[in-house]
Design an enzyme around this catalytic site. Sequence first.
Site, PDB file in Angstrom:
ATOM      1  N   SER A  46       0.835  -1.209   0.000  1.00 44.91           N
ATOM      2  CA  SER A  46       0.000   0.000   0.000  1.00 44.91           C
ATOM      3  C   SER A  46       0.869   1.258   0.000  1.00 44.91           C
ATOM      4  CB  SER A  46      -0.940  -0.003   1.199  1.00 44.91           C
ATOM      5  OG  SER A  46      -0.196  -0.075   2.393  1.00 44.91           O
ATOM      6  N   HIS A  47       2.145   1.132   0.352  1.00 44.15           N
ATOM      7  CA  HIS A  47       3.010   2.319   0.355  1.00 44.15           C
ATOM      8  C   HIS A  47       4.214   2.174  -0.574  1.00 44.15           C
ATOM      9  CE1 HIS A  47       0.381   3.122   3.661  1.00 44.15           C
ATOM     10  NE2 HIS A  47       0.680   4.387   3.471  1.00 44.15           N
ATOM     11  N   GLU A 188      -8.943   0.283   1.720  1.00 43.76           N
ATOM     12  CA  GLU A 188      -9.704  -0.965   1.855  1.00 43.76           C
ATOM     13  C   GLU A 188     -11.185  -0.718   1.571  1.00 43.76           C
ATOM     14  OE1 GLU A 188      -9.095  -4.206   2.605  1.00 43.76           O
ATOM     15  OE2 GLU A 188      -6.947  -3.819   2.416  1.00 43.76           O
TER      16      GLU A 188
HETATM   17  P1  NDP Z   1      -2.204  -2.717   9.747  1.00 43.05           P
HETATM   18  O1  NDP Z   1      -3.544  -2.700  10.350  1.00 43.05           O
HETATM   19  O2  NDP Z   1      -1.898  -3.664   8.651  1.00 43.05           O
HETATM   20  O3  NDP Z   1      -1.147  -2.914  10.950  1.00 43.05           O
HETATM   21  C1  NDP Z   1       0.180  -2.821  10.673  1.00 43.05           C
HETATM   22  C2  NDP Z   1       1.047  -3.060  11.904  1.00 43.05           C
HETATM   23  O4  NDP Z   1       0.513  -4.066  12.745  1.00 43.05           O
HETATM   24  C3  NDP Z   1       2.376  -3.552  11.420  1.00 43.05           C
HETATM   25  O5  NDP Z   1       3.360  -3.162  12.335  1.00 43.05           O
HETATM   26  C4  NDP Z   1       2.118  -5.071  11.393  1.00 43.05           C
HETATM   27  O6  NDP Z   1       3.309  -5.841  11.364  1.00 43.05           O
HETATM   28  C5  NDP Z   1       1.356  -5.237  12.671  1.00 43.05           C
HETATM   29  N1  NDP Z   1       0.499  -6.439  12.663  1.00 43.05           N
HETATM   30  C6  NDP Z   1      -0.414  -6.787  11.729  1.00 43.05           C
HETATM   31  N2  NDP Z   1      -1.015  -7.943  12.063  1.00 43.05           N
HETATM   32  C7  NDP Z   1      -0.462  -8.336  13.241  1.00 43.05           C
HETATM   33  C8  NDP Z   1      -0.663  -9.466  14.085  1.00 43.05           C
HETATM   34  N3  NDP Z   1      -1.546 -10.417  13.803  1.00 43.05           N
HETATM   35  N4  NDP Z   1       0.100  -9.552  15.212  1.00 43.05           N
HETATM   36  C9  NDP Z   1       0.999  -8.600  15.517  1.00 43.05           C
HETATM   37  N5  NDP Z   1       1.212  -7.498  14.751  1.00 43.05           N
HETATM   38  C10 NDP Z   1       0.502  -7.371  13.625  1.00 43.05           C
HETATM   39  O7  NDP Z   1      -1.747  -1.278   9.230  1.00 43.05           O
HETATM   40  P2  NDP Z   1      -2.612  -0.067   8.681  1.00 43.05           P
HETATM   41  O8  NDP Z   1      -3.375  -0.516   7.481  1.00 43.05           O
HETATM   42  O9  NDP Z   1      -3.341   0.574   9.780  1.00 43.05           O
HETATM   43  O10 NDP Z   1      -1.421   0.910   8.218  1.00 43.05           O
HETATM   44  C11 NDP Z   1      -0.545   0.497   7.194  1.00 43.05           C
HETATM   45  C12 NDP Z   1       0.453   1.594   6.893  1.00 43.05           C
HETATM   46  O11 NDP Z   1      -0.200   2.748   6.434  1.00 43.05           O
HETATM   47  C13 NDP Z   1       1.344   2.044   8.048  1.00 43.05           C
HETATM   48  O12 NDP Z   1       2.682   1.841   7.630  1.00 43.05           O
HETATM   49  C14 NDP Z   1       1.044   3.526   8.210  1.00 43.05           C
HETATM   50  O13 NDP Z   1       2.176   4.344   8.524  1.00 43.05           O
HETATM   51  C15 NDP Z   1       0.525   3.879   6.844  1.00 43.05           C
HETATM   52  N6  NDP Z   1      -0.354   5.055   6.862  1.00 43.05           N
HETATM   53  C16 NDP Z   1       0.132   6.243   6.452  1.00 43.05           C
HETATM   54  C17 NDP Z   1      -0.677   7.368   6.446  1.00 43.05           C
HETATM   55  C18 NDP Z   1      -0.135   8.695   6.024  1.00 43.05           C
HETATM   56  O14 NDP Z   1      -0.896   9.636   5.981  1.00 43.05           O
HETATM   57  N7  NDP Z   1       1.118   8.842   5.741  1.00 43.05           N
HETATM   58  C19 NDP Z   1      -2.075   7.300   6.867  1.00 43.05           C
HETATM   59  C20 NDP Z   1      -2.469   5.998   7.355  1.00 43.05           C
HETATM   60  C21 NDP Z   1      -1.630   4.914   7.333  1.00 43.05           C
HETATM   61  P3  NDP Z   1       3.767  -6.485   9.935  1.00 43.05           P
HETATM   62  O15 NDP Z   1       4.158  -5.319   9.071  1.00 43.05           O
HETATM   63  O16 NDP Z   1       4.876  -7.395  10.261  1.00 43.05           O
HETATM   64  O17 NDP Z   1       2.566  -7.207   9.379  1.00 43.05           O
END
Ligand code: NDP
Length: 343
Positions: A46-47, A188
């Site tokens: 996504s990024h 999503e």
């Molecule tokens: P998720 O809901 O996918 O959560 C991501 C984090 O939770 C990661 O650190 C992931 O680790 C961890 N994680 C996921 N599943 C588990 C699990 N079962 N057990 C333990 N840890 C878990 O992320 P979002 O969709 O909320 O966000 C995704 C990205 O979007 C982020 O990097 C965020 O910075 C970015 N974002 C940026 C914005 C902006 O304006 N710049 C705005 C909103 C979001 P792993 O990576 O190992 O799966």
Amino acid sequence: MTDTYLTYDELHTLLAGVLQAGGYNAAHAAAIAHTMSKAERDQCRSHGIYRLAGVLKSRHAGLADGNNAPVIHDPADKPITKIDACGEFAPLASEQGLPLLAAKARRYGIAALAINNCLHLAALWPEVEALANQGLGALAMCPSNAYVAPAGGIRKLFGTNPLAFAWPTGDSRPYVFDFATSVIARGEIELYRLDNKPLPDGWGIDRDGQPSNDAAAVLDGGALLPFGGYKGSAIATMIELLAAVWIGDLLSSESSEADGGRGLAPRHGELIIAIDPTAFGAADHEIHTRVLLDAIRDQGARLPSQRRYAARAAAATQGIPISADNLAKLRRMEKGELDIELH
Ligand code: NDP
């Protein structure tokens, strides 16, 4: 179509070439390409290259200039650093600010970096992970555009406001989490709309503030909801207070207002805080950290970033997978054919 595998450097050179073809100077192109290449390498799609269209569109629309150098204000007698990104995407300001922040955290025990007036489409984990790899704890946060209603509220006010945290573990895999404070990413909801599928309960409200399972109603005039009800709502509020009010930059609602419905990249600030784990005299912080993280893993629970580190290890041996279709499109974009959608 079958994936092609690129090395990190091959992917980075290609993306930097596309960004330069889109009007970004070499420094901005290299910095933005690093954030996207890291996301592709760690399978955080996504990024990754998905964000190229937004970055190119922002330059084409005149929102980013692509040539402004960050302006740094780094007073020697204070544990804070301010960088004016001059309306450009954040990665170059971040690249220049992180070493200054790390030095101040070591000197003062805790230090903060404000990046003001930046465009932001990036994930936050690369920044906090880089600090943790230098032995520092770190927090990063930013607003975005207003997409999320407060818990119990009726209309959008907060951004999806990501929050990232990292803590050193003594090896090359620090503890890192990074997520939006909305119940789900906005993209999503877009996918549910495209697939004509009903949203799960609790994801959004319609324009009348009523709970809705209709993705179109949530996106058009409605709002997403924060994760964890009032708890996520409070964390999103904290991010608006610290990474907008405190650093003297725009709230998510003000960023949306400035965008005026054009749908370009959000323009606001970002706050990064770095912490020396020995600041209170804890000599054994790495051992103590490992006791905690091992206890989590021993229960069969996974640590955040575990999936990301596994993806990175796979990329180191076999390369970063890019679909043959996207690779062909990127090569055309590098030659100046920029109006191409990637997926
Ligand atoms: P998720 O809901 O996918 O959560 C991501 C984090 O939770 C990661 O650190 C992931 O680790 C961890 N994680 C996921 N599943 C588990 C699990 N079962 N057990 C333990 N840890 C878990 O992320 P979002 O969709 O909320 O966000 C995704 C990205 O979007 C982020 O990097 C965020 O910075 C970015 N974002 C940026 C914005 C902006 O304006 N710049 C705005 C909103 C979001 P792993 O990576 O190992 O799966």
